[in-house]
Scaffold this motif. Sequence first.
Motif, PDB file in Angstrom:
ATOM      1  N   ILE A 155       6.244  24.903   6.659  1.00 55.36           N
ATOM      2  CA  ILE A 155       5.484  24.916   5.475  1.00 55.36           C
ATOM      3  C   ILE A 155       4.778  23.798   5.433  1.00 55.36           C
ATOM      4  CG2 ILE A 155       5.598  25.098   2.944  1.00 55.36           C
ATOM      5  CD1 ILE A 155       8.230  26.658   3.429  1.00 55.36           C
ATOM      6  N   LEU A 156       3.495  23.941   4.800  1.00 57.28           N
ATOM      7  CA  LEU A 156       2.297  22.706   4.443  1.00 57.28           C
ATOM      8  C   LEU A 156       2.510  22.139   3.378  1.00 57.28           C
ATOM      9  CD1 LEU A 156      -0.939  24.460   6.002  1.00 57.28           C
ATOM     10  CD2 LEU A 156       0.891  23.057   7.181  1.00 57.28           C
ATOM     11  N   ALA A 157       2.295  20.928   3.390  1.00 56.39           N
ATOM     12  CA  ALA A 157       2.433  19.886   2.257  1.00 56.39           C
ATOM     13  C   ALA A 157       1.636  20.796   0.942  1.00 56.39           C
ATOM     14  CB  ALA A 157       1.777  18.795   2.555  1.00 56.39           C
ATOM     15  N   ALA A 158       0.508  21.167   1.323  1.00 51.01           N
ATOM     16  CA  ALA A 158      -0.396  21.736   0.235  1.00 51.01           C
ATOM     17  C   ALA A 158       0.219  22.866  -0.622  1.00 51.01           C
ATOM     18  CB  ALA A 158      -1.668  22.120   0.796  1.00 51.01           C
ATOM     19  N   ASP A 159       1.280  23.643   0.106  1.00 55.50           N
ATOM     20  CA  ASP A 159       1.922  24.730  -0.253  1.00 55.50           C
ATOM     21  C   ASP A 159       3.229  24.355  -1.003  1.00 55.50           C
ATOM     22  OD1 ASP A 159      -0.135  26.287   0.839  1.00 55.50           O
ATOM     23  OD2 ASP A 159       1.099  26.455   2.799  1.00 55.50           O
ATOM     24  N   PRO A 161       0.809  -0.988   0.205  1.00 55.27           N
ATOM     25  CA  PRO A 161      -0.170  -0.040  -0.073  1.00 55.27           C
ATOM     26  C   PRO A 161       0.747   1.216  -0.070  1.00 55.27           C
ATOM     27  CG  PRO A 161       0.082  -0.915   2.383  1.00 55.27           C
ATOM     28  CD  PRO A 161       0.713  -1.752   1.539  1.00 55.27           C
ATOM     29  N   VAL A 162       0.292   2.335  -0.204  1.00 57.50           N
ATOM     30  CA  VAL A 162       1.026   3.552  -0.288  1.00 57.50           C
ATOM     31  C   VAL A 162       0.936   4.372   0.938  1.00 57.50           C
ATOM     32  CG1 VAL A 162       1.043   5.866  -1.761  1.00 57.50           C
ATOM     33  CG2 VAL A 162       0.503   3.644  -2.824  1.00 57.50           C
ATOM     34  N   ILE A 163       1.871   4.902   1.560  1.00 59.00           N
ATOM     35  CA  ILE A 163       1.813   5.755   2.638  1.00 59.00           C
ATOM     36  C   ILE A 163       1.813   7.186   2.143  1.00 59.00           C
ATOM     37  CG2 ILE A 163       3.146   6.682   4.471  1.00 59.00           C
ATOM     38  CD1 ILE A 163       4.471   3.976   4.782  1.00 59.00           C
ATOM     39  N   THR A 164       0.698   8.075   2.526  1.00 56.96           N
ATOM     40  CA  THR A 164       0.195   9.359   2.115  1.00 56.96           C
ATOM     41  C   THR A 164       0.594  10.107   3.321  1.00 56.96           C
ATOM     42  OG1 THR A 164      -2.268   8.994   2.650  1.00 56.96           O
ATOM     43  CG2 THR A 164      -1.359   8.305   0.440  1.00 56.96           C
ATOM     44  N   VAL A 165       0.606  11.604   3.138  1.00 52.02           N
ATOM     45  CA  VAL A 165       0.408  12.597   4.003  1.00 52.02           C
ATOM     46  C   VAL A 165      -0.717  13.537   3.852  1.00 52.02           C
ATOM     47  CG1 VAL A 165       2.924  12.624   4.354  1.00 52.02           C
ATOM     48  CG2 VAL A 165       1.844  14.299   2.904  1.00 52.02           C
ATOM     49  N   ARG A 166      -1.363  13.993   4.656  1.00 51.68           N
ATOM     50  CA  ARG A 166      -2.320  14.815   4.605  1.00 51.68           C
ATOM     51  C   ARG A 166      -1.949  16.161   3.974  1.00 51.68           C
ATOM     52  NH1 ARG A 166      -6.958  14.276   8.052  1.00 51.68           N
ATOM     53  NH2 ARG A 166      -7.631  16.294   7.310  1.00 51.68           N
ATOM     54  N   GLU A 167      -3.024  17.066   3.519  1.00 45.90           N
ATOM     55  CA  GLU A 167      -2.539  18.313   2.823  1.00 45.90           C
ATOM     56  C   GLU A 167      -1.954  19.201   3.934  1.00 45.90           C
ATOM     57  OE1 GLU A 167      -5.816  20.063   0.927  1.00 45.90           O
ATOM     58  OE2 GLU A 167      -7.210  19.101   2.117  1.00 45.90           O
ATOM     59  N   VAL A 219       6.006  11.364  -1.748  1.00 43.46           N
ATOM     60  CA  VAL A 219       4.919  10.846  -1.178  1.00 43.46           C
ATOM     61  C   VAL A 219       3.544  11.525  -1.527  1.00 43.46           C
ATOM     62  CG1 VAL A 219       5.295  12.545   0.820  1.00 43.46           C
ATOM     63  CG2 VAL A 219       3.901  10.541   1.418  1.00 43.46           C
ATOM     64  N   PRO A 220       2.641  10.815  -1.869  1.00 39.06           N
ATOM     65  CA  PRO A 220       1.353  11.400  -2.277  1.00 39.06           C
ATOM     66  C   PRO A 220       0.633  12.220  -1.164  1.00 39.06           C
ATOM     67  CG  PRO A 220       1.362   9.157  -3.105  1.00 39.06           C
ATOM     68  CD  PRO A 220       2.545   9.299  -1.891  1.00 39.06           C
ATOM     69  N   VAL A 221      -0.124  13.340  -1.529  1.00 41.37           N
ATOM     70  CA  VAL A 221      -0.597  14.200  -0.695  1.00 41.37           C
ATOM     71  C   VAL A 221      -2.166  13.962  -1.037  1.00 41.37           C
ATOM     72  CG1 VAL A 221      -0.930  16.601   0.172  1.00 41.37           C
ATOM     73  CG2 VAL A 221       1.068  15.813  -0.756  1.00 41.37           C
ATOM     74  N   VAL A 222      -2.832  13.596   0.234  1.00 43.61           N
ATOM     75  CA  VAL A 222      -4.346  13.444   0.065  1.00 43.61           C
ATOM     76  C   VAL A 222      -5.175  14.653   0.910  1.00 43.61           C
ATOM     77  CG1 VAL A 222      -4.088  11.070  -0.315  1.00 43.61           C
ATOM     78  CG2 VAL A 222      -4.333  11.851   2.152  1.00 43.61           C
ATOM     79  N   ASN A 223      -6.323  14.747   0.378  1.00 43.41           N
ATOM     80  CA  ASN A 223      -6.926  15.773   1.267  1.00 43.41           C
ATOM     81  C   ASN A 223      -8.020  14.834   2.223  1.00 43.41           C
ATOM     82  OD1 ASN A 223      -9.465  14.440  -0.088  1.00 43.41           O
ATOM     83  ND2 ASN A 223      -9.775  16.102  -1.411  1.00 43.41           N
ATOM     84  N   GLU A 224      -8.816  15.808   2.975  1.00 41.59           N
ATOM     85  CA  GLU A 224      -9.538  15.095   4.161  1.00 41.59           C
ATOM     86  C   GLU A 224     -10.571  13.815   3.792  1.00 41.59           C
ATOM     87  OE1 GLU A 224     -13.092  17.046   6.593  1.00 41.59           O
ATOM     88  OE2 GLU A 224     -11.114  18.168   7.205  1.00 41.59           O
ATOM     89  N   GLN A 225     -10.900  13.897   2.698  1.00 44.34           N
ATOM     90  CA  GLN A 225     -11.617  12.697   2.096  1.00 44.34           C
ATOM     91  C   GLN A 225     -10.659  11.670   1.587  1.00 44.34           C
ATOM     92  OE1 GLN A 225     -12.196  15.888   0.955  1.00 44.34           O
ATOM     93  NE2 GLN A 225     -13.789  16.071   2.479  1.00 44.34           N
ATOM     94  N   GLY A 226      -9.279  11.732   1.578  1.00 43.36           N
ATOM     95  CA  GLY A 226      -8.514  10.831   1.094  1.00 43.36           C
ATOM     96  C   GLY A 226      -8.109  10.576  -0.427  1.00 43.36           C
ATOM     97  N   THR A 227      -8.677  11.809  -1.067  1.00 36.99           N
ATOM     98  CA  THR A 227      -8.143  11.662  -2.393  1.00 36.99           C
ATOM     99  C   THR A 227      -7.167  12.356  -2.728  1.00 36.99           C
ATOM    100  OG1 THR A 227     -10.840  12.241  -2.730  1.00 36.99           O
ATOM    101  CG2 THR A 227      -9.305  12.731  -4.702  1.00 36.99           C
ATOM    102  N   MET A 228      -6.434  11.677  -3.620  1.00 38.83           N
ATOM    103  CA  MET A 228      -4.902  12.458  -4.092  1.00 38.83           C
ATOM    104  C   MET A 228      -5.034  13.573  -4.539  1.00 38.83           C
ATOM    105  SD  MET A 228      -1.925  10.430  -6.061  1.00 38.83           S
ATOM    106  CE  MET A 228      -1.519  11.515  -7.317  1.00 38.83           C
ATOM    107  N   VAL A 276       6.696  15.618   6.609  1.00 36.46           N
ATOM    108  CA  VAL A 276       6.767  15.029   5.242  1.00 36.46           C
ATOM    109  C   VAL A 276       8.234  14.343   5.052  1.00 36.46           C
ATOM    110  CG1 VAL A 276       6.910  15.181   2.823  1.00 36.46           C
ATOM    111  CG2 VAL A 276       5.040  16.359   4.105  1.00 36.46           C
ATOM    112  N   ALA A 277       9.303  15.061   5.533  1.00 37.53           N
ATOM    113  CA  ALA A 277      10.573  14.773   5.510  1.00 37.53           C
ATOM    114  C   ALA A 277      10.934  13.563   6.297  1.00 37.53           C
ATOM    115  CB  ALA A 277      11.600  15.765   6.017  1.00 37.53           C
ATOM    116  N   ARG A 278      10.152  13.644   7.506  1.00 33.54           N
ATOM    117  CA  ARG A 278      10.328  12.408   8.279  1.00 33.54           C
ATOM    118  C   ARG A 278       9.740  11.135   7.818  1.00 33.54           C
ATOM    119  NH1 ARG A 278      13.750  11.407  11.167  1.00 33.54           N
ATOM    120  NH2 ARG A 278      13.651  13.448  11.856  1.00 33.54           N
ATOM    121  N   ILE A 279       8.763  11.369   7.152  1.00 36.92           N
ATOM    122  CA  ILE A 279       8.190   9.941   6.521  1.00 36.92           C
ATOM    123  C   ILE A 279       9.082   9.532   5.509  1.00 36.92           C
ATOM    124  CG2 ILE A 279       6.065   9.078   5.119  1.00 36.92           C
ATOM    125  CD1 ILE A 279       4.388  10.792   7.238  1.00 36.92           C
TER     126      ILE A 279
END
Length: 150
Positions: free
Chosen positions: A90-94, A10-16, A35-44, A23-26
Amino acid sequence: MKVSEIMSHPVITVREDATLEEVARIMLDHRFGSVPVVNEQGTMIGIITESDFAAKGKGVPFTTFEVPQVFGHWLGKSGVEQMYQQARAILAADTMTRDVITVQENATIEEVLELMLRYDVNRIPVLRDKVLIGIVARYDLLKLMLQERK
């Protein structure tokens, strides 16, 4: 052969809303190049790769010069460590790349290789009905060397 036969899952993801420090630690803990970034609903919604943590050449307005930047700050002769310290929050989303090249699980290895070459990417997320189920990286292509001959 289908990409689903060699993809990592499976893929390990991070939230936005994850910080770049998280993110760096993961990425370091799992030895991932992305690492893919997903939103609150789990959508990439994007992806962060190791290149997002490196300096990038940015053009200087009204010139032909390019100057390196790290996290949107001009790179000088000193202060790199401070830039990375400040970037921890800084946030992943940015930072993430939003326009991600993806394939469906039934794509062929040839299709994935073509996309990697065309878009100069090292990994491609694999989707099933728009849901992230795996990721195929150049590393996964090594598995082809160990396949049994038919």
